[in-house]
Design a protein around this motif. Structure first.
Motif, PDB file in Angstrom:
ATOM      1  N   LEU A  11      37.111  38.355  51.956  1.00  0.00           N
ATOM      2  CA  LEU A  11      38.461  38.072  52.462  1.00  0.00           C
ATOM      3  C   LEU A  11      38.598  38.347  53.947  1.00  0.00           C
ATOM      4  O   LEU A  11      39.312  37.637  54.654  1.00  0.00           O
ATOM      5  CB  LEU A  11      39.492  38.916  51.708  1.00  0.00           C
ATOM      6  CG  LEU A  11      39.516  38.789  50.185  1.00  0.00           C
ATOM      7  CD1 LEU A  11      40.497  39.796  49.606  1.00  0.00           C
ATOM      8  CD2 LEU A  11      39.910  37.387  49.787  1.00  0.00           C
ATOM      9  N   SER A  27      41.383  30.271  48.506  1.00  0.00           N
ATOM     10  CA  SER A  27      41.893  31.625  48.246  1.00  0.00           C
ATOM     11  C   SER A  27      41.566  32.076  46.827  1.00  0.00           C
ATOM     12  O   SER A  27      41.190  33.222  46.594  1.00  0.00           O
ATOM     13  CB  SER A  27      43.402  31.683  48.472  1.00  0.00           C
ATOM     14  OG  SER A  27      43.714  31.615  49.829  1.00  0.00           O
ATOM     15  N   ILE A  85      45.985  35.307  51.345  1.00  0.00           N
ATOM     16  CA  ILE A  85      45.709  36.301  50.317  1.00  0.00           C
ATOM     17  C   ILE A  85      45.634  37.698  50.928  1.00  0.00           C
ATOM     18  O   ILE A  85      45.110  37.890  52.022  1.00  0.00           O
ATOM     19  CB  ILE A  85      44.410  35.937  49.569  1.00  0.00           C
ATOM     20  CG1 ILE A  85      44.207  36.818  48.340  1.00  0.00           C
ATOM     21  CG2 ILE A  85      43.211  36.006  50.498  1.00  0.00           C
ATOM     22  CD1 ILE A  85      43.066  36.335  47.441  1.00  0.00           C
ATOM     23  N   GLN A  86      46.197  38.687  50.221  1.00  0.00           N
ATOM     24  CA  GLN A  86      46.136  40.092  50.616  1.00  0.00           C
ATOM     25  C   GLN A  86      45.581  40.918  49.459  1.00  0.00           C
ATOM     26  O   GLN A  86      45.666  40.513  48.302  1.00  0.00           O
ATOM     27  CB  GLN A  86      47.515  40.629  50.987  1.00  0.00           C
ATOM     28  CG  GLN A  86      48.145  39.995  52.212  1.00  0.00           C
ATOM     29  CD  GLN A  86      49.399  40.749  52.649  1.00  0.00           C
ATOM     30  OE1 GLN A  86      49.432  41.977  52.700  1.00  0.00           O
ATOM     31  NE2 GLN A  86      50.443  40.000  52.984  1.00  0.00           N
ATOM     32  N   VAL A  87      45.031  42.081  49.809  1.00  0.00           N
ATOM     33  CA  VAL A  87      44.522  43.011  48.795  1.00  0.00           C
ATOM     34  C   VAL A  87      45.096  44.397  49.057  1.00  0.00           C
ATOM     35  O   VAL A  87      45.051  44.888  50.182  1.00  0.00           O
ATOM     36  CB  VAL A  87      42.978  43.092  48.807  1.00  0.00           C
ATOM     37  CG1 VAL A  87      42.487  44.090  47.764  1.00  0.00           C
ATOM     38  CG2 VAL A  87      42.363  41.729  48.544  1.00  0.00           C
ATOM     39  N   THR A 143      33.400  42.531  47.488  1.00  0.00           N
ATOM     40  CA  THR A 143      34.543  41.688  47.125  1.00  0.00           C
ATOM     41  C   THR A 143      35.516  41.558  48.286  1.00  0.00           C
ATOM     42  O   THR A 143      35.988  40.461  48.618  1.00  0.00           O
ATOM     43  CB  THR A 143      35.267  42.284  45.904  1.00  0.00           C
ATOM     44  OG1 THR A 143      34.377  42.296  44.780  1.00  0.00           O
ATOM     45  CG2 THR A 143      36.510  41.487  45.549  1.00  0.00           C
ATOM     46  N   PHE A 173      45.389  41.718  44.033  1.00  0.00           N
ATOM     47  CA  PHE A 173      45.345  40.565  44.928  1.00  0.00           C
ATOM     48  C   PHE A 173      46.699  39.867  44.909  1.00  0.00           C
ATOM     49  O   PHE A 173      47.241  39.593  43.827  1.00  0.00           O
ATOM     50  CB  PHE A 173      44.271  39.565  44.488  1.00  0.00           C
ATOM     51  CG  PHE A 173      42.855  40.060  44.611  1.00  0.00           C
ATOM     52  CD1 PHE A 173      42.041  39.623  45.645  1.00  0.00           C
ATOM     53  CD2 PHE A 173      42.335  40.952  43.696  1.00  0.00           C
ATOM     54  CE1 PHE A 173      40.732  40.060  45.758  1.00  0.00           C
ATOM     55  CE2 PHE A 173      41.028  41.412  43.803  1.00  0.00           C
ATOM     56  CZ  PHE A 173      40.225  40.962  44.837  1.00  0.00           C
ATOM     57  N   TYR A 174      47.233  39.565  46.078  1.00  0.00           N
ATOM     58  CA  TYR A 174      48.465  38.787  46.202  1.00  0.00           C
ATOM     59  C   TYR A 174      48.085  37.411  46.758  1.00  0.00           C
ATOM     60  O   TYR A 174      47.613  37.296  47.892  1.00  0.00           O
ATOM     61  CB  TYR A 174      49.454  39.478  47.146  1.00  0.00           C
ATOM     62  CG  TYR A 174      50.004  40.780  46.614  1.00  0.00           C
ATOM     63  CD1 TYR A 174      51.171  40.809  45.847  1.00  0.00           C
ATOM     64  CD2 TYR A 174      49.356  41.985  46.869  1.00  0.00           C
ATOM     65  CE1 TYR A 174      51.677  42.003  45.355  1.00  0.00           C
ATOM     66  CE2 TYR A 174      49.850  43.179  46.378  1.00  0.00           C
ATOM     67  CZ  TYR A 174      51.005  43.190  45.619  1.00  0.00           C
ATOM     68  OH  TYR A 174      51.497  44.367  45.123  1.00  0.00           O
ATOM     69  N   ILE A 175      48.292  36.369  45.951  1.00  0.00           N
ATOM     70  CA  ILE A 175      47.952  35.003  46.345  1.00  0.00           C
ATOM     71  C   ILE A 175      49.255  34.219  46.458  1.00  0.00           C
ATOM     72  O   ILE A 175      49.912  33.939  45.452  1.00  0.00           O
ATOM     73  CB  ILE A 175      47.020  34.347  45.322  1.00  0.00           C
ATOM     74  CG1 ILE A 175      45.816  35.252  45.025  1.00  0.00           C
ATOM     75  CG2 ILE A 175      46.554  32.979  45.818  1.00  0.00           C
ATOM     76  CD1 ILE A 175      44.905  34.723  43.927  1.00  0.00           C
ATOM     77  N   SER A 219      35.731  38.860  42.853  1.00  0.00           N
ATOM     78  CA  SER A 219      35.868  40.177  42.216  1.00  0.00           C
ATOM     79  C   SER A 219      35.245  40.214  40.827  1.00  0.00           C
ATOM     80  O   SER A 219      35.261  41.262  40.173  1.00  0.00           O
ATOM     81  CB  SER A 219      37.336  40.588  42.146  1.00  0.00           C
ATOM     82  OG  SER A 219      38.084  39.687  41.338  1.00  0.00           O
ATOM     83  N   SER A 246      44.613  47.954  47.017  1.00  0.00           N
ATOM     84  CA  SER A 246      43.859  48.487  45.884  1.00  0.00           C
ATOM     85  C   SER A 246      43.875  50.007  45.893  1.00  0.00           C
ATOM     86  O   SER A 246      44.047  50.644  46.933  1.00  0.00           O
ATOM     87  CB  SER A 246      42.407  47.986  45.931  1.00  0.00           C
ATOM     88  OG  SER A 246      42.386  46.578  45.994  1.00  0.00           O
ATOM     89  N   PHE A 260      39.400  35.375  45.548  1.00  0.00           N
ATOM     90  CA  PHE A 260      39.800  36.341  44.525  1.00  0.00           C
ATOM     91  C   PHE A 260      38.751  36.438  43.421  1.00  0.00           C
ATOM     92  O   PHE A 260      38.412  37.525  42.957  1.00  0.00           O
ATOM     93  CB  PHE A 260      41.154  35.939  43.929  1.00  0.00           C
ATOM     94  CG  PHE A 260      41.304  36.275  42.489  1.00  0.00           C
ATOM     95  CD1 PHE A 260      41.377  37.592  42.053  1.00  0.00           C
ATOM     96  CD2 PHE A 260      41.330  35.267  41.522  1.00  0.00           C
ATOM     97  CE1 PHE A 260      41.485  37.904  40.701  1.00  0.00           C
ATOM     98  CE2 PHE A 260      41.438  35.567  40.187  1.00  0.00           C
ATOM     99  CZ  PHE A 260      41.512  36.879  39.772  1.00  0.00           C
TER     100      PHE A 260
END
Length: 284
Positions: free
Chosen positions: A23, A231, A48-50, A19, A273-275, A238, A52, A235
């Motif tokens: 990105l 983006s 997009i950032q992740v 996943t 996830f930050y979109i 996932s 986790s 995401f």
């Protein structure tokens, strides 16, 4: 510093990194005594950032870690070579991963037990080059700051959203994501040539406690954010690991997606996830 563990759940580890690989080609793994954090903090297309967090007990057993930084070790690692190592280990009855040094280079070393044609056990080692991050660089890692979300909503199965978004991708580069407190979710595009709107009306809204100073939000009121279709599809990759996903929409600012690897009632394994919003293209 020392890090050594047996990987107990290779399939979940593999799907999580697969996943992430959609990105970025490089990710950050931050190991602590209780959790492993996976960070993609360099926004690519669409921003997009992740960020986790996975419990150590979800992936590992016989886990040992030691360092001068509160027993934490943070590394940069290529997602593709990590995937190859995990694929090699996917059918192995025993896999040990450890921090090592080979030819003056830091590596994450995978010792994989395989079965030979003579039905004997043999050990295969696969090394993945890494960079151990300095404490000052680790300290500079900051999760995105976002306003309080206007709407929280449980999403339908991500595989269904993916099918809809795949269709929208052929029509526009920008899509709208909209939801309210009555369980309504919309994915839509609007261009000079076409308008497409797909709605789910039977989603659930998780209970949210708001502060005494916060104004009540009308359940019928929609919060909407425009995002890059590319983006959003990244995401949605996932879906291979998701059990439940909660979308938190900050109107015209961003969408925060909480992808639960396990049960919502037993939090601890979440891909976040930050979109960011795109301020262009659709009237909402």
């Amino acid at each position: 510093m020392r890090l050594r563990a047996s990987i107990e759940n290779v399939p979940i580890f593999l799907r999580i990194i697969q996943t992430v690989e959609r990105l970025t080609k490089t990710c950050i793994l931050k190991f602590s005594p209780t959790h492993m954090r996976i960070i993609c903090d360099k926004p690519g297309d669409g921003g997009i950032q992740v960020w986790s967090i996975i419990k150590v007990s979800t992936l590992f057993k016989d886990y040992r870690i030691q360092s001068n930084s509160n027993d934490e070790i943070t590394i940069k690692i290529g997602s593709e070579p990590l995937i190859q190592a995990l694929k090699s280990a996917s059918t192995s009855p025993e896999v040990v991963v450890k921090l090592a040094k080979k030819n003056d280079h830091a590596v994450l070393s995978f010792e994989i037990i395989v079965q030979t044609r003579q039905n004997k056990k043999a050990s295969v080692t696969q090394d993945v080059n890494i960079e151990v991050m300095r404490p000052a660089d680790v300290e500079s890692l900051k999760e995105p700051m976002c306003p309080e979300p206007d709407v929280h909503i449980f999403l339908p199965p991500l595989s269904k959203l993916r099918a809809v978004t795949d269709h929208l991708r052929q029509l526009s580069d920008i899509m709208g994501v909209s939801a309210n407190g009555n369980g309504h979710l919309r994915l839509f595009i609007e261009t000079d040539a076409v308008k497409v709107d797909t709605e789910w009306s039977d989603c659930k809204n998780p209970p949210i406690e708001r502060g005494e100073d916060e104004e009540p939000v009308e359940p019928e009121a929609y919060a909407t954010t425009l995002v890059s279709v590319k983006s959003f599809l990244k995401f949605l990759s996932s879906h291979i690991v998701s059990t439940t996903t909660i979308a938190c929409i900050c109107h015209n600012y961003c969408i925060i997606m909480y992808v639960y690897v396990g049960k919502v009632e037993e939090p601890g394994d979440i891909l976040t996830f930050y979109i960011p919003a795109i301020h262009d293209g659709i009237d909402n």
